[in-house]
Design a protein around this motif. Structure first.
Motif: not given
Length: 147
Positions: A31-48
């Protein structure tokens, strides 16, 4: 994890285009919100923020090497607002785009003419991609009318 890497790779490949977070998240199976949380957890920043950083890196390269205005570079790297571009550029580099160019341009090879840089980048993104234009097949180049 693999889906996040694929989504990041897609953003690396299509950095100049608009970020459709819903589409990227769906492609990764989140989902959009889970993706943002997971991306930030792995890469240290939001996708944006990640995409913004990639765009600023490309802008740095163009400011050093191309004879384009800051406004032209802003549009080429995918920012729709010059103010946002300048603010994010200064946050990331510590200087304004113009000051960065003054400091770094001219070191090394001569500047690439702006017309070549625009041609290489595909020109400016069209504000109205569906609007008829003189370069569309089946239209008269002089009048823009269908033949």
């Amino acid at each position: 994890m693999r889906q996040l890497r694929l989504a990041k790779d897609a953003m690396d490949r299509d950095w100049a285009g608009p970020l459709d977070l819903d589409a990227v998240a769906a492609h990764a199976g989140y989902s959009r919100y889970h993706f943002v949380r997971a991306f930030k957890a792995v890469y240290g920043q939001t996708p944006g923020r990640y995409l913004s950083r990639r765009r600023i890196e490309r802008a740095e390269e163009l400011l050093r090497s191309a004879n384009l205005t800051v406004t032209e570079i802003c549009a080429l790297v995918g920012f729709s607002s010059l103010g946002t571009f300048s603010k994010r550029f200064k946050e990331q580099t510590g200087s304004t785009p113009s000051a960065y160019r003054t400091k770094h341009a001219g070191r090394g090879a001569a500047l690439i003419p702006g017309c070549y840089a625009l041609l290489w980048a595909g020109g400016f993104p069209s504000r109205d991609a569906g609007a008829p234009g003189p370069d569309r097949p089946g239209e008269d180049r002089n009048s823009g009318e269908a033949r």
